[in-house]
Structures are given as C-alpha cells and as structure tokens.
Write an enzyme that holds these catalytic residues in place. Sequence first.
Site, PDB file in Angstrom:
ATOM      1  N   PHE A 129       0.796  -1.161  -0.085  1.00 61.87           N
ATOM      2  CA  PHE A 129       0.019   0.321   0.002  1.00 61.87           C
ATOM      3  C   PHE A 129       1.002   1.422   0.046  1.00 61.87           C
ATOM      4  CE2 PHE A 129      -2.711   3.318   2.010  1.00 61.87           C
ATOM      5  CZ  PHE A 129      -3.815   3.242   1.318  1.00 61.87           C
ATOM      6  N   ASP A 206       2.109  -4.476   8.521  1.00 63.06           N
ATOM      7  CA  ASP A 206       0.752  -3.540   8.505  1.00 63.06           C
ATOM      8  C   ASP A 206      -0.366  -4.751   8.183  1.00 63.06           C
ATOM      9  OD1 ASP A 206      -1.371  -2.424   7.481  1.00 63.06           O
ATOM     10  OD2 ASP A 206      -0.404  -0.835   6.583  1.00 63.06           O
ATOM     11  N   TYR A 231     -10.923   1.417  10.687  1.00 60.93           N
ATOM     12  CA  TYR A 231     -12.073   1.752  10.017  1.00 60.93           C
ATOM     13  C   TYR A 231     -12.498   0.399   8.819  1.00 60.93           C
ATOM     14  CZ  TYR A 231      -8.336   4.002   7.259  1.00 60.93           C
ATOM     15  OH  TYR A 231      -7.292   4.092   6.584  1.00 60.93           O
ATOM     16  N   LYS A 232     -11.601  -0.565   8.899  1.00 66.84           N
ATOM     17  CA  LYS A 232     -11.933  -1.664   7.992  1.00 66.84           C
ATOM     18  C   LYS A 232     -12.804  -2.619   8.437  1.00 66.84           C
ATOM     19  CE  LYS A 232      -7.720  -0.524   5.398  1.00 66.84           C
ATOM     20  NZ  LYS A 232      -8.214   0.104   4.209  1.00 66.84           N
ATOM     21  N   ARG A 381     -11.836  -4.573  -6.293  1.00 65.34           N
ATOM     22  CA  ARG A 381     -11.613  -5.487  -5.280  1.00 65.34           C
ATOM     23  C   ARG A 381     -13.189  -5.606  -4.643  1.00 65.34           C
ATOM     24  NH1 ARG A 381      -8.013  -2.381  -1.059  1.00 65.34           N
ATOM     25  NH2 ARG A 381      -9.816  -1.262  -0.691  1.00 65.34           N
TER      26      ARG A 381
HETATM   27  C1  LIG Z   1      -2.599  -1.427   4.101  1.00 60.65           C
HETATM   28  C2  LIG Z   1      -2.953  -0.264   4.508  1.00 60.65           C
HETATM   29  N1  LIG Z   1      -2.205   0.428   5.360  1.00 60.65           N
HETATM   30  C3  LIG Z   1      -2.565   1.753   5.776  1.00 60.65           C
HETATM   31  C4  LIG Z   1      -3.629   2.412   5.132  1.00 60.65           C
HETATM   32  C5  LIG Z   1      -4.113   3.755   5.404  1.00 60.65           C
HETATM   33  O1  LIG Z   1      -3.567   4.220   6.593  1.00 60.65           O
HETATM   34  P1  LIG Z   1      -4.234   5.739   7.291  1.00 60.65           P
HETATM   35  O2  LIG Z   1      -5.282   5.241   8.046  1.00 60.65           O
HETATM   36  O3  LIG Z   1      -3.096   6.312   7.912  1.00 60.65           O
HETATM   37  O4  LIG Z   1      -4.405   6.626   5.907  1.00 60.65           O
HETATM   38  C6  LIG Z   1      -4.462   1.791   4.324  1.00 60.65           C
HETATM   39  C7  LIG Z   1      -5.804   2.375   3.636  1.00 60.65           C
HETATM   40  O5  LIG Z   1      -6.378   1.816   3.049  1.00 60.65           O
HETATM   41  C8  LIG Z   1      -4.135   0.412   4.177  1.00 60.65           C
HETATM   42  O6  LIG Z   1      -4.718  -0.581   3.108  1.00 60.65           O
END
Ligand SMILES: Cc1ncc(COP(=O)(O)O)c(C=O)c1O
Length: 420
Positions: A129, A206, A231-232, A381
């Site tokens: 990402f 991550d 938030y996911k 997706r």
């Molecule tokens: C793998 C991954 N890391 C990080 C993030 C986003 O991070 P942040 O909440 O700091 O914008 C996302 C957002 O979709 C993501 O898919």
Amino acid sequence: VAELPAFSSRAEAAEADRLDPLARYRDEFLSREGGPVYLDGNSLGRQPRATAGAVSGLLDEWARDLVAGWERWVELPGAVGDRVGRLLGAAPGQVVVSDSTTVNLYKLAVAAVDARADRPVIVGDANDFPTVRYVLQGIAAAHGRRLRLIDSGPAEGAEAAAIAGAVADDVGLVCLSGVNYRSGAVADVPAVSALAHDAGALTLWDLSHAAGAVPVQLDASGADLAVGCGYKYLNGGPGAPSWLYVRAAMQASLRQPIWGWWGQQDQFAMGGAYDPVPGVGRFLAGTPAVAGIVALDAGISPLLSAGMPAVWAKTRRLVGLLAGRAEELLTPLGARSASPSDPARRGGHFSISHPHAWAATRALIDRGLVVADFRAPDVMRLAPVALYTSYVEAWDAIDRIASVLADPSVGAFVAKRRVT
Ligand SMILES: Cc1ncc(COP(=O)(O)O)c(C=O)c1O
C-alpha cells in the site's frame, strides 16, 4: 488448508445463509433494505447499531463530567487496545489505540531502525500500500538507510524465496503487509518473522487488511511490531484511530521518534526531561481522539462476540464463492483473477482485473447494484464481510458485475473517458 466445496446454485447459497451461525450479527449493523450489495468493508466497515449509543454516552459524559471525564478516558487507548489485542492473539499490555496507521507505522519503523543502527537496509514490498512505501522511503531518506524492495507480483503475493533473497545481515527492518491491499494475498507471518530474526532484523507488519477478517496470532507468530486500521473490518467508522502492537519483551528497549507527553512517565507531573513509561504506552504521543476510540470499541464488540475462528470460516467460504462464480461468469467477459491462484493464500477479499474495471466499478455504484472498489490500474476489489454479507448477496453480486461488464455502454464510457 482444505479447499471448500463450491456453491452450485443460488438455492445452495440461501441454504448456507439459513444455517449460518453468524447470521444474527447482520442485524447488528445498519443497512438499507434493497440497497446495493456492499463489498467494500475493507475500505470502510458498516456502522454497528451500537455505535450511536456508545458515542452518545460519551457526549453525556463530556456534558456531565467535563474535564473530570479524563480520569476514565485516559485509560481508553490501552483498554480498547487490549480488546483489539484479543482479536489478534496478543496478550494484554501490548496494543494501544491512537493516531492513524500512517503515523503508527512511522513511529514503529523509526523505533526499529534506531534499534538496529548498524544495519543500513530496510526491506519492503514494491506492491505494498502506498503509505507503507512512502513512510519507508521517508525514513530511509531521513535516517541514511537504503530501501530494498521485493517485487511480490501483483496477484500472487511475496514468495518466501523472494523474501529470503532480500533479507541478509545488512537488514535492520523487514516491513510488509500481512494481507496485500490489492490482491488479498496472505503473507506467512511466522515464516518471514523467523527468517528476519535469523538474519538479526526486526519485523513490522501492516495488518490493516487482516485484522478482523483473517486469523492473526501476533504473540505466537514471532512478529515484533504491527499496526492496522480501525475503520475497515474493525468497523470503527471513518477516520477511526489505528492500533499498534509492540511485543512485550521489546517495549522497554524501543524508543519512538515522537516524544510526546502521553508516552511520558508521570504524565501530569509536567516534568523537565522526556522519560517514557516502560510499557506499550510509550508509543502514544499526544491526546487521543476519545470519540473515535469509543466508536472503535463498539465496532469490535461483534467480532469479539462472534470469535475470529467463526469469522474466518465464513470469510473463506464467501471468498471461495466469489472466486468460483467469477471464474465461471466473469472470465468469459475478459476478467482475470487478481488474487492468488492458491485458495490457501487468499485473505478476506477477492480481486479481478479487467480493462474496464474503473468504469464497471462506477456503473455498479451508480446503478445501485454493488459497492466494490477500484484500485489502479485495472483492479476491482470484492470484500465480503463475515458479520454482515450473506452468501446470497455474494452470489448475486457476481451476476450484477457480469451484467455490467457485458454492457457495451460501460466499455464506451471508458473510451470516452480516455478522450476527455
Ligand atoms: C494496508 C494499508 N495501510 C494503511 C492504510 C491507511 O492508513 P491511514 O489510516 O493512515 O490513512 C490503508 C488504507 O486503506 C491500507 O490499506
């Protein structure tokens, strides 16, 4: 992992819904009757019914207690962190909730790089990402390190051999995603962590696309550090705070770069020099967004109640259903799988690539059929969520996607968009 039997009819999907032990959780989330099939829970989870009450309870506390409320609120990053930790196989005292995933990734990556000061290389994934790659690029530039990117391939994910080839005794940090945001490919966290440790490096994961969907056993996995979005699949709402994990044994020896008062011993003594608490609290920085943490707490409650084994069992079946029907209905329309060919390497979502993926994703949303999301350059997706997506919805979603891909006006729209 044994391959699951395929669904052969919509009636079979309906029967699976009838027998679904998680079916009762569907009603714990807000949804619109007759609305589109929501397959974007890995961008933003649906709103739990309990969230409004939880946030309104906080508003009452604020009105009533004013600043005295902090006597309770101060505990929230650690208390809700422990509850997130239960979903992730982490014993209490290793997870806190605050800040964004990007910021937490930065804090932990710098802490790791500083702890391996004699090692100039950070290993990352060229297909990760963007925020992960950018944070690592920034740290490499600011701290005089080199970034060594493995090319995991857009669909299949990183092969153990590719990672092994990149991890040598010049590497201080290996930072990868547990589930790839585009393909859904699952990394072998224990194997990669062991490999990194053998070379003397630390690991940072991550787990944004894993937490709340696929099984994660942080303590057992050997991972040193991890972060993920709230938030996911954790249903914390737009901009929900992120969580971070630091293995207990490492906490006292790591220093994060943001020396804020929320990581400080005896925080309210307003002391002169920064002297962080020994535990995971040292990875906090400033005042946490309390309303966001309260909403996140409401978001994870149904997951804790359902349990991750049941969530994963249904997720796998839903993803298998989408993959099987996509092969049957979408491949003849020019789509290809953009997820691992081996079902055992697939996480919580299934992706297809198609030259008209952007226009098709838009048309599906505009026509109220399916909410999926598009990831450049050509990927759609499809992320079902065990707690609220039914098997029939997953079945119907592929029919609807097929109808849009077969619609010549969608292709024409792409052509027009290119010209304008
Ligand atoms: C793998 C991954 N890391 C990080 C993030 C986003 O991070 P942040 O909440 O700091 O914008 C996302 C957002 O979709 C993501 O898919």
